[in-house]
Enzyme design. Structure first.
Site, PDB file in Angstrom:
ATOM      1  N   ARG A 109      25.962 -40.830 -48.925  1.00  0.00           N
ATOM      2  CA  ARG A 109      26.225 -40.661 -47.282  1.00  0.00           C
ATOM      3  C   ARG A 109      28.280 -40.583 -47.130  1.00  0.00           C
ATOM      4  NH1 ARG A 109      22.170 -43.647 -44.154  1.00  0.00           N
ATOM      5  NH2 ARG A 109      23.840 -44.050 -42.084  1.00  0.00           N
ATOM      6  N   ASP A 157      35.433 -40.410 -46.938  1.00  0.00           N
ATOM      7  CA  ASP A 157      35.738 -39.808 -47.880  1.00  0.00           C
ATOM      8  C   ASP A 157      36.094 -40.706 -49.394  1.00  0.00           C
ATOM      9  OD1 ASP A 157      36.225 -37.278 -46.352  1.00  0.00           O
ATOM     10  OD2 ASP A 157      37.992 -37.768 -45.449  1.00  0.00           O
ATOM     11  N   ARG A 158      35.301 -42.013 -49.427  1.00  0.00           N
ATOM     12  CA  ARG A 158      35.616 -42.866 -50.580  1.00  0.00           C
ATOM     13  C   ARG A 158      36.367 -43.813 -50.185  1.00  0.00           C
ATOM     14  NH1 ARG A 158      30.947 -41.943 -49.600  1.00  0.00           N
ATOM     15  NH2 ARG A 158      29.831 -41.368 -51.440  1.00  0.00           N
ATOM     16  N   LEU A 159      37.754 -43.743 -49.750  1.00  0.00           N
ATOM     17  CA  LEU A 159      39.141 -44.289 -48.670  1.00  0.00           C
ATOM     18  C   LEU A 159      38.561 -45.228 -48.213  1.00  0.00           C
ATOM     19  CD1 LEU A 159      41.271 -41.103 -47.713  1.00  0.00           C
ATOM     20  CD2 LEU A 159      40.751 -42.189 -50.119  1.00  0.00           C
TER      21      LEU A 159
END
Ligand SMILES: Cc1cc2nc3c(=O)[nH]c(=O)nc-3n(C[C@H](O)[C@H](O)[C@H](O)COP(=O)(O)O)c2cc1C
Length: 232
Positions: A13, A201-203
């Site tokens: 997600r 973006d998993r940041l």
């Protein structure tokens, strides 16, 4: 019941909404917690926004975790209630420290609290027990040996029926189910509170409030908080 379960490795997600930055951050993490708790409740995506994972460890450092309900919070800590002889009760008697996780996934957030755990007074536990409905009070009595192996559901139901006879409900006129001596509350005194906000973006944003700890290992509740940004 016959639906195939999804492959967890393929579930993915993207978190597109919200951010958590240092600018405008409240000095008190409880103010931020209050805002996030309100958001979680208002989203109506979480049936129980006050459900949290409580992690404890035994005297031999064996970890265990389970869901409990947050029943109050404030500067002294985050409160929950349980059976004092349960596995978690035994862990906390031997090793009075815990972590709490608020898994607010539907709003792309998570809060983690950690610190020492202090039992509530009998008066505090009695005050809360008094607000529980009749059935929940009897249920606490019926599960006197929470976490122990039992012979079957019948045992629990028979015990409940026995207790209902001992302390009958008189609708409109109350009942006399007392606070069991094996049941009570605890508060987790926050030493750290980490706020996690999902980002693309998993940041992700992770801001952790920390307060100084005394030489005895207790959080200095009069000291201010510092905030660190953690790598996601
Ligand atoms: C949504 C939810 C809320 C729960 N709330 C509590 C609670 O407030 N107190 C409690 O003792 N157990 C609660 N439970 C049950 C615990 O997760 C657990 O099964 C029980 O306390 C025994 O835990 P233990 O054997 O690790 O001590 C809840 C479970 C769920 C799923």
């Amino acid at each position: 019941m016959e639906q195939p379960a999804p492959d967890p490795a393929r579930l993915r997600r993207s978190y597109e909404v919200g951010s958590l930055t240092e600018s405008g951050l409240p000095a008190d993490p409880l103010a931020l917690f209050t805002g996030w708790f309100a958001d979680a409740a208002a989203s109506e995506l979480l049936p129980e926004p006050n459900a949290m994972i409580l992690a404890t460890a035994s005297d031999r450092a064996v970890p265990s975790a389970r869901t409990v309900l947050l029943k109050g919070y404030g500067p002294p800590g985050f409160r929950f209630f349980t059976n004092l002889t349960s596995r978690k009760g035994q862990d906390l008697a031997a090793n009075p420290r815990a972590a709490l996780v608020f898994p607010w996934h539907p709003v792309h957030r998570q809060v983690i609290v950690s610190g020492p755990v202090v039992p509530l007074t009998r008066e505090e536990s009695a005050a809360y027990f008094g607000t529980r409905p009749y059935g929940s009070r009897l249920g606490a009595w019926a599960s006197e040996h929470q976490s122990a192996v039992i012979d079957g559901r019948e045992e629990l139901e028979a015990r409940y029926a026995e207790l209902a006879e001992r302390w009958p409900d008189h609708p409109g006129d109350g009942h006399a189910v007392p606070l069991p001596e094996f049941w009570g509350g605890f508060r987790v005194v926050p030493e750290t509170i980490e706020f996690w906000q999902g980002r693309p973006d998993r940041l992700h944003d992770r801001l952790r409030y920390v307060r100084p700890v005394s030489p005895e290992g207790e959080p200095d509740v009069d000291a201010g908080w510092t905030v660190d940004r953690l790598s996601p």
